[in-house]
Design a protein around this motif. Structure first.
Motif, PDB file in Angstrom:
ATOM      1  N   LEU A   1       0.840  -1.204   0.000  1.00  0.00           N
ATOM      2  CA  LEU A   1       0.000   0.000   0.000  1.00  0.00           C
ATOM      3  C   LEU A   1       0.873   1.251   0.000  1.00  0.00           C
ATOM      4  O   LEU A   1       0.614   2.194  -0.761  1.00  0.00           O
ATOM      5  CB  LEU A   1      -0.932  -0.006   1.218  1.00  0.00           C
ATOM      6  N   LEU A   2       1.903   1.259   0.843  1.00  0.00           N
ATOM      7  CA  LEU A   2       2.828   2.396   0.855  1.00  0.00           C
ATOM      8  C   LEU A   2       3.492   2.584  -0.503  1.00  0.00           C
ATOM      9  O   LEU A   2       3.675   3.708  -0.961  1.00  0.00           O
ATOM     10  CB  LEU A   2       3.901   2.192   1.920  1.00  0.00           C
ATOM     11  N   ALA A   3       3.882   1.478  -1.135  1.00  0.00           N
ATOM     12  CA  ALA A   3       4.515   1.560  -2.454  1.00  0.00           C
ATOM     13  C   ALA A   3       3.560   2.207  -3.463  1.00  0.00           C
ATOM     14  O   ALA A   3       3.967   3.064  -4.254  1.00  0.00           O
ATOM     15  CB  ALA A   3       4.932   0.176  -2.932  1.00  0.00           C
ATOM     16  N   ALA A   4       2.305   1.814  -3.425  1.00  0.00           N
ATOM     17  CA  ALA A   4       1.329   2.381  -4.362  1.00  0.00           C
ATOM     18  C   ALA A   4       1.117   3.868  -4.120  1.00  0.00           C
ATOM     19  O   ALA A   4       0.923   4.641  -5.063  1.00  0.00           O
ATOM     20  CB  ALA A   4       0.004   1.629  -4.237  1.00  0.00           C
ATOM     21  N   VAL A   5       1.197   4.284  -2.858  1.00  0.00           N
ATOM     22  CA  VAL A   5       0.942   5.689  -2.514  1.00  0.00           C
ATOM     23  C   VAL A   5       2.193   6.551  -2.722  1.00  0.00           C
ATOM     24  O   VAL A   5       2.097   7.670  -3.236  1.00  0.00           O
ATOM     25  CB  VAL A   5       0.452   5.790  -1.045  1.00  0.00           C
ATOM     26  N   CYS A   6       3.355   6.044  -2.343  1.00  0.00           N
ATOM     27  CA  CYS A   6       4.566   6.860  -2.298  1.00  0.00           C
ATOM     28  C   CYS A   6       5.472   6.745  -3.523  1.00  0.00           C
ATOM     29  O   CYS A   6       6.161   7.707  -3.880  1.00  0.00           O
ATOM     30  CB  CYS A   6       5.375   6.522  -1.053  1.00  0.00           C
ATOM     31  N   ASP A   7       5.504   5.585  -4.161  1.00  0.00           N
ATOM     32  CA  ASP A   7       6.446   5.385  -5.270  1.00  0.00           C
ATOM     33  C   ASP A   7       6.251   6.347  -6.442  1.00  0.00           C
ATOM     34  O   ASP A   7       7.249   6.766  -7.037  1.00  0.00           O
ATOM     35  CB  ASP A   7       6.415   3.935  -5.749  1.00  0.00           C
TER      36      ASP A   7
END
Length: 189
Positions: free
Chosen positions: A42-48
């Motif tokens: 989820l963090l990857a989808a939001v931050c990447d």
């Protein structure tokens, strides 16, 4: 008018929160178990998407060191600081924007210079103690040597410079540049 400042304050808080999420994302990339967890994905989808914008600004492209996340977090800090200054001062001016931008950019540059100086000092200590056979030194040298020999080459044109001497010269120059720029930036702000 207070509605606008309330909105700007909320935006500044949102940018600060997003910045924290990006820092967590960066730490998660170092820990595979967390990186591939549901929260990590989820963090990857939001931050990447934001972090990937800055990948092309990595000055050490041919080394294992990637400082592009520092630029990404720095940009978020800049945005957040400008928004907070607007709320704090209850007005917006180009001079305030300029001062905030210079302050944040200097903060980022100073952090990079401090990190670079620490690397130089650690490498110099290892060189002085003749502890240079560890593979980590080869990795560090691949990052530092191009800079070290350009700086020392400026002072010793077409002459061989011993690694210890080159490290000392570069460390002294880097500290002097950081100190001098710090004084200049404080006068500008």
């Amino acid at each position: 008018m207070s509605f606008i400042f309330g909105f700007v304050s909320a935006a500044a808080s949102a940018v600060s929160l997003y910045s924290l999420l990006c820092v967590i994302r960066i730490v998660f990339t170092w820990l595979p178990d967390l990186n591939y967890s549901p929260f990590g994905k989820l963090l990857a989808a939001v931050c990447d998407p934001w972090l990937n914008i800055f990948k092309k600004f990595n000055p050490f492209k041919r080394s294992p060191v990637d400082i592009s996340p520092m630029f990404a977090i720095g940009a978020l800090m800049l945005i957040s600081s400008v928004l907070k200054q607007i709320v704090f001062r209850r007005r917006f001016s180009l001079w305030m924007l300029f001062g905030t931008v210079v302050s944040i950019l200097w903060s980022i540059c100073s952090s990079i210079l401090t990190f670079f100086n620490i690397l130089l000092a650690v490498r110099l200590i290892a060189e002085l103690l003749n502890r240079t056979q560890n593979p980590i030194w080869y990795t560090m040298d691949s990052v530092l040597n191009p800079i070290i020999y350009k700086v020392s080459g400026f002072f010793f044109r077409n002459r061989f410079v011993r690694p210890k001497t080159a490290l000392i010269i570069t460390l002294v120059c880097s500290i002097a540049v950081q100190f001098g720029l710090g004084i200049l930036v404080s006068r500008i702000i």
